[in-house]
Motif scaffolding. Structure first.
Motif, PDB file in Angstrom:
ATOM      1  N   LYS A   1      -6.259  -5.113  -5.170  1.00 35.38           N
ATOM      2  CA  LYS A   1      -7.408  -4.269  -5.469  1.00 35.38           C
ATOM      3  C   LYS A   1      -6.969  -2.813  -5.561  1.00 35.38           C
ATOM      4  CE  LYS A   1      -8.844  -3.855  -0.644  1.00 35.38           C
ATOM      5  NZ  LYS A   1      -7.475  -3.970  -0.161  1.00 35.38           N
ATOM      6  N   GLU A   2      -7.964  -1.967  -5.870  1.00 32.07           N
ATOM      7  CA  GLU A   2      -7.772  -0.530  -5.969  1.00 32.07           C
ATOM      8  C   GLU A   2      -6.702   0.003  -5.009  1.00 32.07           C
ATOM      9  OE1 GLU A   2     -11.706   1.089  -6.519  1.00 32.07           O
ATOM     10  OE2 GLU A   2     -11.077   2.786  -5.277  1.00 32.07           O
ATOM     11  N   LYS A   3      -5.744   0.751  -5.551  1.00 33.24           N
ATOM     12  CA  LYS A   3      -4.649   1.409  -4.812  1.00 33.24           C
ATOM     13  C   LYS A   3      -3.545   0.460  -4.362  1.00 33.24           C
ATOM     14  CE  LYS A   3      -7.704   4.989  -3.068  1.00 33.24           C
ATOM     15  NZ  LYS A   3      -8.600   5.151  -1.938  1.00 33.24           N
ATOM     16  N   ASP A   4      -3.657  -0.830  -4.669  1.00 32.17           N
ATOM     17  CA  ASP A   4      -2.561  -1.742  -4.337  1.00 32.17           C
ATOM     18  C   ASP A   4      -1.455  -1.633  -5.383  1.00 32.17           C
ATOM     19  OD1 ASP A   4      -3.688  -2.762  -2.022  1.00 32.17           O
ATOM     20  OD2 ASP A   4      -4.547  -4.527  -3.005  1.00 32.17           O
ATOM     21  N   PHE A   5      -0.240  -1.863  -4.912  1.00 39.62           N
ATOM     22  CA  PHE A   5       0.956  -1.840  -5.754  1.00 39.62           C
ATOM     23  C   PHE A   5       1.554  -3.244  -5.703  1.00 39.62           C
ATOM     24  CE2 PHE A   5       5.553  -1.013  -6.267  1.00 39.62           C
ATOM     25  CZ  PHE A   5       5.541  -0.266  -7.434  1.00 39.62           C
ATOM     26  N   VAL A   6       1.612  -3.896  -6.838  1.00 40.43           N
ATOM     27  CA  VAL A   6       2.109  -5.274  -6.912  1.00 40.43           C
ATOM     28  C   VAL A   6       3.524  -5.236  -7.463  1.00 40.43           C
ATOM     29  CG1 VAL A   6       1.680  -7.590  -7.828  1.00 40.43           C
ATOM     30  CG2 VAL A   6      -0.257  -6.016  -7.461  1.00 40.43           C
ATOM     31  N   LEU A   7       4.466  -5.740  -6.679  1.00 43.63           N
ATOM     32  CA  LEU A   7       5.870  -5.747  -7.115  1.00 43.63           C
ATOM     33  C   LEU A   7       6.310  -7.178  -7.385  1.00 43.63           C
ATOM     34  CD1 LEU A   7       8.514  -4.080  -7.508  1.00 43.63           C
ATOM     35  CD2 LEU A   7       9.008  -4.524  -5.079  1.00 43.63           C
ATOM     36  N   PHE A   8       7.041  -7.363  -8.485  1.00 45.41           N
ATOM     37  CA  PHE A   8       7.521  -8.693  -8.887  1.00 45.41           C
ATOM     38  C   PHE A   8       9.021  -8.794  -8.632  1.00 45.41           C
ATOM     39  CE2 PHE A   8       3.684  -7.778 -11.145  1.00 45.41           C
ATOM     40  CZ  PHE A   8       3.000  -8.982 -11.176  1.00 45.41           C
TER      41      PHE A   8
ATOM     42  N   THR B   1       9.488  -4.845 -12.363  1.00 52.38           N
ATOM     43  CA  THR B   1       8.122  -4.864 -12.880  1.00 52.38           C
ATOM     44  C   THR B   1       7.153  -4.647 -11.727  1.00 52.38           C
ATOM     45  OG1 THR B   1       8.822  -6.480 -14.538  1.00 52.38           O
ATOM     46  CG2 THR B   1       6.445  -6.236 -14.192  1.00 52.38           C
ATOM     47  N   SER B   2       6.167  -3.783 -11.955  1.00 51.41           N
ATOM     48  CA  SER B   2       5.148  -3.549 -10.926  1.00 51.41           C
ATOM     49  C   SER B   2       3.828  -3.160 -11.579  1.00 51.41           C
ATOM     50  CB  SER B   2       5.605  -2.446  -9.960  1.00 51.41           C
ATOM     51  OG  SER B   2       5.842  -1.245 -10.664  1.00 51.41           O
ATOM     52  N   PHE B   3       2.755  -3.334 -10.802  1.00 53.13           N
ATOM     53  CA  PHE B   3       1.413  -2.890 -11.221  1.00 53.13           C
ATOM     54  C   PHE B   3       0.904  -1.904 -10.184  1.00 53.13           C
ATOM     55  CE2 PHE B   3       0.038  -7.428 -12.832  1.00 53.13           C
ATOM     56  CZ  PHE B   3       0.945  -7.341 -13.874  1.00 53.13           C
ATOM     57  N   LEU B   4       0.188  -0.886 -10.644  1.00 47.50           N
ATOM     58  CA  LEU B   4      -0.605  -0.046  -9.746  1.00 47.50           C
ATOM     59  C   LEU B   4      -2.069  -0.244 -10.146  1.00 47.50           C
ATOM     60  CD1 LEU B   4      -0.950   2.221  -7.616  1.00 47.50           C
ATOM     61  CD2 LEU B   4      -0.824   3.840  -9.514  1.00 47.50           C
ATOM     62  N   ILE B   5      -2.868  -0.764  -9.217  1.00 46.50           N
ATOM     63  CA  ILE B   5      -4.275  -1.018  -9.521  1.00 46.50           C
ATOM     64  C   ILE B   5      -5.044   0.282  -9.272  1.00 46.50           C
ATOM     65  CG2 ILE B   5      -6.255  -2.545  -9.109  1.00 46.50           C
ATOM     66  CD1 ILE B   5      -3.681  -4.131  -9.801  1.00 46.50           C
TER      67      ILE B   5
ATOM     68  N   GLN C   1       0.849  -1.195   0.000  1.00 45.40           N
ATOM     69  CA  GLN C   1       0.000   0.000   0.000  1.00 45.40           C
ATOM     70  C   GLN C   1       0.883   1.242   0.000  1.00 45.40           C
ATOM     71  OE1 GLN C   1      -1.094  -2.733   2.146  1.00 45.40           O
ATOM     72  NE2 GLN C   1      -2.257  -3.233   0.300  1.00 45.40           N
ATOM     73  N   SER C   2       0.238   2.385  -0.223  1.00 43.26           N
ATOM     74  CA  SER C   2       0.958   3.652  -0.317  1.00 43.26           C
ATOM     75  C   SER C   2       1.161   4.265   1.059  1.00 43.26           C
ATOM     76  CB  SER C   2       0.126   4.614  -1.147  1.00 43.26           C
ATOM     77  OG  SER C   2      -1.056   4.927  -0.427  1.00 43.26           O
ATOM     78  N   SER C   3       1.833   5.407   1.046  1.00 41.86           N
ATOM     79  CA  SER C   3       1.867   6.301   2.209  1.00 41.86           C
ATOM     80  C   SER C   3       0.473   6.902   2.379  1.00 41.86           C
ATOM     81  CB  SER C   3       2.845   7.435   1.938  1.00 41.86           C
ATOM     82  OG  SER C   3       2.344   8.235   0.881  1.00 41.86           O
TER      83      SER C   3
ATOM     84  N   SER D   1      -8.452   0.733 -10.278  1.00 46.55           N
ATOM     85  CA  SER D   1      -9.846   0.418  -9.922  1.00 46.55           C
ATOM     86  C   SER D   1     -10.065  -1.078 -10.078  1.00 46.55           C
ATOM     87  CB  SER D   1     -10.840   1.195 -10.797  1.00 46.55           C
ATOM     88  OG  SER D   1     -10.767   0.754 -12.136  1.00 46.55           O
ATOM     89  N   GLY D   2     -11.023  -1.616  -9.323  1.00 45.39           N
ATOM     90  CA  GLY D   2     -11.378  -3.027  -9.470  1.00 45.39           C
ATOM     91  C   GLY D   2     -10.547  -3.954  -8.599  1.00 45.39           C
ATOM     92  N   GLU D   3     -10.491  -5.201  -9.022  1.00 47.81           N
ATOM     93  CA  GLU D   3      -9.778  -6.223  -8.244  1.00 47.81           C
ATOM     94  C   GLU D   3      -9.332  -7.350  -9.167  1.00 47.81           C
ATOM     95  OE1 GLU D   3     -11.832  -7.326  -4.673  1.00 47.81           O
ATOM     96  OE2 GLU D   3     -10.530  -9.054  -4.297  1.00 47.81           O
ATOM     97  N   VAL D   4      -8.102  -7.818  -8.956  1.00 44.15           N
ATOM     98  CA  VAL D   4      -7.554  -8.881  -9.808  1.00 44.15           C
ATOM     99  C   VAL D   4      -6.918  -9.985  -8.968  1.00 44.15           C
ATOM    100  CG1 VAL D   4      -7.059  -7.448 -11.852  1.00 44.15           C
ATOM    101  CG2 VAL D   4      -5.360  -7.615 -10.002  1.00 44.15           C
ATOM    102  N   VAL D   5      -6.711 -11.138  -9.624  1.00 41.95           N
ATOM    103  CA  VAL D   5      -5.883 -12.189  -9.044  1.00 41.95           C
ATOM    104  C   VAL D   5      -4.660 -12.342  -9.952  1.00 41.95           C
ATOM    105  CG1 VAL D   5      -5.730 -14.606  -8.354  1.00 41.95           C
ATOM    106  CG2 VAL D   5      -7.887 -13.369  -8.078  1.00 41.95           C
TER     107      VAL D   5
END
Ligand code: MN
Length: 291
Positions: A223-230, A205-209, A10-12, A211-215
């Motif tokens: 989900k929304e506002k999550d940051f996925v880091l690989f 590699t990273s994702f910033l979500i 999550q963010s600050s 809106s919505g929700e993914v697997v």
């Protein structure tokens, strides 16, 4: 081989940039993952937020940048920009402003005048991309990239769309010119839709979500506002949308050089930061009116 998820972060807390941008920071200050993700050095995300009408100039006044690039993506609302290189522009939903500060510019960023006068929802992000040593002191440059110019890949089975801003996806190129290998996409997935990526193992590699929700990779929910880091093992990523989802993909080859950052100056050595401060104080970043 699967590119493994290092974590979902999550963010600050929110902070204001000037009086016009209510952002959450993911890195460097909000960094909860404890490592650099070169070539990216800052990510500020402004989730949808409504601003009432104003005749006041809302945003951030004149400030310098040296040694890197600022990439601004508007998702909703209109952002105006001016810099001391004489470049200016307005970006709206889906547009990108890719500014190469390099040896130095003065910059100001505001809500576009008509948008500010009417009030409205602002949704945007700003990413800072480092430059390799060889071009840090090169000439500044500016790219306005409108939504209609982006590369576009319609996914099979009505899964959604990959919009290519930089780099390529399935051999479709994005319009942004970069100094090191970068892939930047906007991904729009319909509920139940799936997308796969194949990105180099050594890239960050990273994702910033947004809106919505993914697997992700069948096992990590984001989900929304999550940051996925690989991490740096494997190349293949799969994403399945649990609902209509939008996210940003940031992928780049690390720049293997020392980084010394002081606010809006990002160089390789402390002496170069001192030089940047001295040059700024001596007016060497040019002239830009603060109004
Ligand atoms: Mn700026």
């Amino acid at each position: 081989m699967t590119k493994e998820v290092e974590g979902v972060f999550q963010s600050s807390a929110f902070h204001m940039v000037g009086d016009g941008f209510r952002v959450a920071n993911y890195f460097p200050n909000g960094n909860k993952f404890g490592r650099e993700i070169s070539p990216f050095i800052l990510l500020d995300y402004h989730p949808p937020f409504y601003y009432g009408p104003t005749t006041h100039k809302r945003g951030v006044g004149v400030h310098p940048h040296r040694g890197f690039e600022t990439v601004t993506l508007a998702l909703d609302g209109y952002v105006a920009h001016h810099d001391s290189g004489g470049n200016s522009g307005i970006i709206g939903p889906g547009d990108v402003q890719w500014m190469t500060a390099a040896s130095g510019v003065l910059h100001k960023e505001y809500h576009e005048e008509k948008f500010a006068a009417n009030g409205g929802s602002m949704h945007m992000l700003q990413l800072w991309v480092n430059l390799p040593k060889a071009v840090k002191m090169g000439a500044p440059k500016y790219q306005t990239i409108l939504a209609g110019q982006m590369g576009k890949v319609e996914l099979p089975a009505n899964a959604g769309t990959v919009i290519v801003i930089a780099g390529s996806y399935n051999n479709v190129q994005g319009p942004a010119t970069t100094f090191t290998p970068i892939n930047m996409y906007r991904v729009l997935l319909n509920k139940g839709g799936e997308v796969k990526f194949n990105l180099p193992a050594q890239h960050n590699t990273s994702f910033l979500i947004t809106s919505g929700e993914v697997v992700v990779n069948k096992s990590y929910t984001a989900k929304e506002k999550d940051f996925v880091l690989f991490n740096h093992k494997g190349e293949e990523i799969s994403v399945l949308a649990k609902e209509d989802t939008q996210f940003i993909v940031l992928d780049g080859e690390p720049i293997d050089e020392p980084v010394v950052q002081y606010g809006p100056f990002v160089m390789n050595k402390p002496e170069e930061i001192n030089q940047a401060i001295e040059d700024f104080n001596n007016g060497k970043f040019g002239v830009l009116e603060d109004k």
